[in-house]
Each structure stands twice: as C-alpha cells, then as structure tokens.
Design a protein around this motif. Structure first.
Motif, mmCIF file in Angstrom:
data_model
loop_
_atom_site.group_PDB
_atom_site.id
_atom_site.type_symbol
_atom_site.label_atom_id
_atom_site.label_comp_id
_atom_site.label_asym_id
_atom_site.label_seq_id
_atom_site.Cartn_x
_atom_site.Cartn_y
_atom_site.Cartn_z
ATOM 1 N N PRO A 113 0.788 -1.238 0.000
ATOM 2 C CA PRO A 113 0.000 0.000 0.000
ATOM 3 C C PRO A 113 0.822 1.291 0.000
ATOM 4 N N LYS A 114 1.986 1.284 0.642
ATOM 5 C CA LYS A 114 2.795 2.513 0.666
ATOM 6 C C LYS A 114 3.177 2.979 -0.730
ATOM 7 N N MET A 115 3.296 2.039 -1.672
ATOM 8 C CA MET A 115 3.680 2.408 -3.027
ATOM 9 C C MET A 115 2.542 3.085 -3.799
ATOM 10 N N ALA A 116 1.351 3.119 -3.197
ATOM 11 C CA ALA A 116 0.237 3.861 -3.799
ATOM 12 C C ALA A 116 0.290 5.338 -3.438
ATOM 13 N N ILE A 117 1.022 5.665 -2.387
ATOM 14 C CA ILE A 117 1.017 7.030 -1.862
ATOM 15 C C ILE A 117 1.459 8.072 -2.888
ATOM 16 N N ASN A 189 -6.585 3.659 -7.239
ATOM 17 C CA ASN A 189 -6.585 5.108 -7.033
ATOM 18 C C ASN A 189 -7.005 5.862 -8.294
ATOM 19 N N TYR A 190 -6.525 5.398 -9.432
ATOM 20 C CA TYR A 190 -6.867 6.040 -10.698
ATOM 21 C C TYR A 190 -8.360 5.910 -10.986
ATOM 22 N N ILE A 191 -8.840 4.691 -10.882
ATOM 23 C CA ILE A 191 -10.242 4.430 -11.201
ATOM 24 C C ILE A 191 -11.158 5.232 -10.278
ATOM 25 N N ALA A 192 -10.817 5.273 -8.986
ATOM 26 C CA ALA A 192 -11.611 6.038 -8.028
ATOM 27 C C ALA A 192 -11.608 7.523 -8.378
ATOM 28 N N LEU A 193 -10.455 8.054 -8.823
ATOM 29 C CA LEU A 193 -10.373 9.469 -9.176
ATOM 30 C C LEU A 193 -11.245 9.777 -10.389
ATOM 31 N N GLY A 194 -11.148 8.966 -11.434
ATOM 32 C CA GLY A 194 -11.959 9.192 -12.623
ATOM 33 C C GLY A 194 -13.444 9.148 -12.312
ATOM 34 N N LYS A 195 -13.846 8.191 -11.489
ATOM 35 C CA LYS A 195 -15.255 8.072 -11.117
ATOM 36 C C LYS A 195 -15.702 9.247 -10.252
ATOM 37 N N SER A 196 -14.793 9.771 -9.418
ATOM 38 C CA SER A 196 -15.157 10.907 -8.558
ATOM 39 C C SER A 196 -15.470 12.147 -9.380
ATOM 40 N N ILE A 321 -11.016 9.867 -1.635
ATOM 41 C CA ILE A 321 -9.984 8.860 -1.926
ATOM 42 C C ILE A 321 -8.987 8.805 -0.768
ATOM 43 N N TYR A 322 -8.628 9.967 -0.225
ATOM 44 C CA TYR A 322 -7.733 10.013 0.933
ATOM 45 C C TYR A 322 -8.396 9.371 2.145
ATOM 46 N N GLU A 323 -9.651 9.723 2.365
ATOM 47 C CA GLU A 323 -10.359 9.206 3.537
ATOM 48 C C GLU A 323 -10.457 7.682 3.487
ATOM 49 N N GLU A 324 -10.724 7.143 2.294
ATOM 50 C CA GLU A 324 -10.809 5.690 2.137
ATOM 51 C C GLU A 324 -9.435 5.051 2.305
ATOM 52 N N PHE A 325 -8.399 5.724 1.799
ATOM 53 C CA PHE A 325 -7.034 5.206 1.913
ATOM 54 C C PHE A 325 -6.613 5.139 3.377
ATOM 55 N N TYR A 326 -6.952 6.162 4.157
ATOM 56 C CA TYR A 326 -6.608 6.170 5.582
ATOM 57 C C TYR A 326 -7.353 5.077 6.348
ATOM 58 N N ILE A 336 2.143 10.495 4.854
ATOM 59 C CA ILE A 336 1.565 11.403 3.858
ATOM 60 C C ILE A 336 1.671 12.853 4.315
ATOM 61 N N GLU A 337 1.442 13.089 5.598
ATOM 62 C CA GLU A 337 1.572 14.448 6.126
ATOM 63 C C GLU A 337 3.022 14.940 6.022
ATOM 64 N N LYS A 338 3.977 14.040 6.234
ATOM 65 C CA LYS A 338 5.392 14.409 6.064
ATOM 66 C C LYS A 338 5.683 14.801 4.619
#
Length: 344
Positions: A113-117, A189-196, A321-326, A336-338
């Motif tokens: 999952p970290k590689m999705a960040i 992440n991509y698919i979720a962004l396009g749908k959003s 997408i961020y909220e779901e990722f967290y 991510i905050e860093k």
C-alpha cells in the motif's frame, strides 16, 4: 601396454583441463583481484515509447555507464514500448527472474500500500517537491517492503510526470466529465479518481490506448504530455486539460536473486548507473515539458488551464480517496503528512 594406456589417459586429462580453462571466457577478474566476475546480460523492460525520456536516459546514460564501469562484464539490452509485455507482465518477469530489470510504475501497490502514496491525487506541488521526497529518506520508506514482499530491489526513483487529460472534446468544468469515457490504468486510485469526477472509466494497458482512441472506444486518456507526444496519441486527440491531477513516478528495479549473483563491483556499476540515468530522466522530463506542449500545439491540440474554481472542484471530488485510503491503511497518514510538509 598398461603404461601406454596410462600415458594416453594422462594426456587426455591434461588436454581436457586446458580446453576447459580456455573456454571460460565468461569470467573476468574483479578490481579486488579476489573474485571472478561472470559476464551477464541485463534485460531492462519498460512500457514507454522509444523516444520517451525514460528510454533516452537508458540509452545515453544507463547502458554505457554499466558496460563501461563493469569492464565489459555486464551487457545491457533495452526493451522499450512493452516489448516484453505490458506493465504487469514485465513486472512479474522481474519478480520471477526471467527479466533482470525493469522500470514499472506503481503496479505493485495492490500488495504494498505505501507504493500507492505517490500517486494519490494532488499530492505533489511540483517536480522539485516530488524529487525531494522520492529521492530522500521518505522515498526509501516507501520502498522498504519491496525486497521482502516481491523479491525486487529498488535502485532509483525516476519520473513519468504530472498527468493531464487529453480528449476529443474540450473539458472546462466538472460537468464535462459526465458520460466521458476515460481510459485509465487498472489501478484503484486512478479508477476512483476518474469516477469521482463523473467519468466512465475504462481500464486498459498503455499498449492498447492508441487503437482505443482512434476507434473511439474511449473519448480520452490521462498521462503526462511527454507520453502523449512520444506515443503519438496527438494524432487522435484534439484537447488537453492541464489538470496536473496526479504525479506518476517510476522505479528502477532489479531481481534480487540476480543482484546477489553480481560482484560488489558489478552491483556498484548498476546502482550508480541507475541513479545517474534516473537523474538525467528527471532533468529531461521537466525541461522538455514546455517543448512538448509547443510541439502538441503545433500539431493542433488546444490546451485548457483550469481556473481556480475548477481546480477546487476536482480536488474536493478527490478528497474521499484520501479518507478511504486512511481507513484501509491508517499507519500511512503520518507519512503522507510528512510528504505534504516537504512542499516549499
């Protein structure tokens, strides 16, 4: 008689040893003088077009540096444009050792999952921000699990660039995405962004994009403009939305079992060449962005810069997408905050 047979046997054995010694041309003495360095051919695969900065950097930096600094014990073969398979295929090839090296995107994020960040929407401010993060301690933290989980070693971060939407119609507000058939990589992440945004997302490998655009299977795609130019998609698109909605990095990876076969000198040659080529590619990509835009404009493409309201709409739509990722990966929030804090 027995003496004669013994003499012949001794001569045969000596000849065999001599021939065997002459035939070991695939070894060379390392700089330390203690270890014989076997010769190896390194196949390095990627999905970029031949003239993309990734492959320019491989040809002009990686290949000559590896071959020179290994004293000819390592040979490099570059397989661009998905010649060894689409991203998943060549990534799996590096994992299982049928391909020595590759330059994938974040295809491994399903397991790590970290590689999705790095590809979370609107995370990076500019190239400087992205390179500072990925080439520093935070970049190492992102790749920390790659070797243990997937059997590959990450040698360097390179860049694909900031992604923009090319289309066969102008997109000037969020409403224009409704019903728009948008090709995206088959990554959550991509698919979720396009749908959003309201788009109808069609996942497909990059090797199939030109035909899909030409045959109007999809209305558009999103990629950095270096890819839009190098892949020739400008021939079948009319507009570009400068959304810069996501930064796409790549990683130089090597199969770990192959890596362990190399001498320390060979490992040093490959690692240093990877970093030099990656640095050169970052430089080319950023420097060429304005040149690529001019080229595409000369080919008839119209660029549209979203106004502040449109930008905020796209960013707000992407926030879940961020909220779901967290929710799925609560331990990543601090990292991510860093990353966000490095923007200056």
């Amino acid at each position: 008689m027995k003496t004669g047979i013994a003499l012949i046997s001794s001569l045969t054995l000596a000849t065999s040893i001599l021939v065997s010694g002459c035939g070991s041309s695939k070894t060379a003495t390392s700089e330390s003088g203690n270890t014989a360095a076997k010769t190896h051919t390194i196949k390095i695969a990627n999905y970029f077009a031949e003239n993309h900065p990734q492959n320019v950097a491989l040809r002009e930096k990686f290949k000559p540096l590896v071959e020179k600094n290994s004293n000819g014990t390592l040979k490099v073969e570059i397989y661009e444009n998905s010649k060894l398979g689409a991203e998943k295929e060549f990534y799996d090839g590096v994992r299982n050792g049928t391909i020595e090296m590759g330059i994938p995107g974040m295809i491994m994020q399903a397991d790590i999952p970290k590689m999705a960040i790095p590809e979370l929407p609107f995370l990076f401010k500019d190239y400087k921000h992205a390179k500072t993060v990925l080439s520093g301690p935070l970049g190492k933290e992102l790749t920390a699990e790659m070797e243990a989980k997937h059997g590959v070693r990450v040698l360097a971060w390179s860049a694909n660039g900031f992604r923009m939407v090319s289309s066969n119609k102008s997109i000037t507000n969020l409403e224009d995405f409704k019903g728009f058939r948008l090709r995206m990589p088959n990554i959550p992440n991509y698919i979720a962004l396009g749908k959003s945004w309201g788009a109808n997302v069609t996942p497909m490998p990059i090797s199939e994009v030109f035909a899909a655009l030409e045959q109007k299977v999809v209305d558009g795609q999103e990629n950095p403009i270096a890819t839009l130019r190098a892949s020739g998609w400008y021939e079948v698109q009319k507009h570009v939305l400068e959304s810069r909605h996501m930064f796409s990095p790549n990683v130089y990876i090597v199969n770990n079992k192959f890596w362990q076969k190399l001498t320390p000198e060979q490992q040093k040659a490959v690692e240093e060449a990877s970093k030099a080529a990656a640095d050169y590619e970052w430089e080319l990509l950023e420097k060429n962005e304005a040149t690529d835009k001019k080229f595409l404009e000369e080919k008839g493409l119209k660029f549209h810069t979203p106004d502040d309201n449109f930008k905020k709409q796209m960013q707000s739509a992407a926030q879940p997408i961020y909220e779901e990722f967290y929710k799925k990966n609560p331990s990543t929030k601090e990292l991510i905050e860093k990353i966000k804090a490095e923007a200056k």
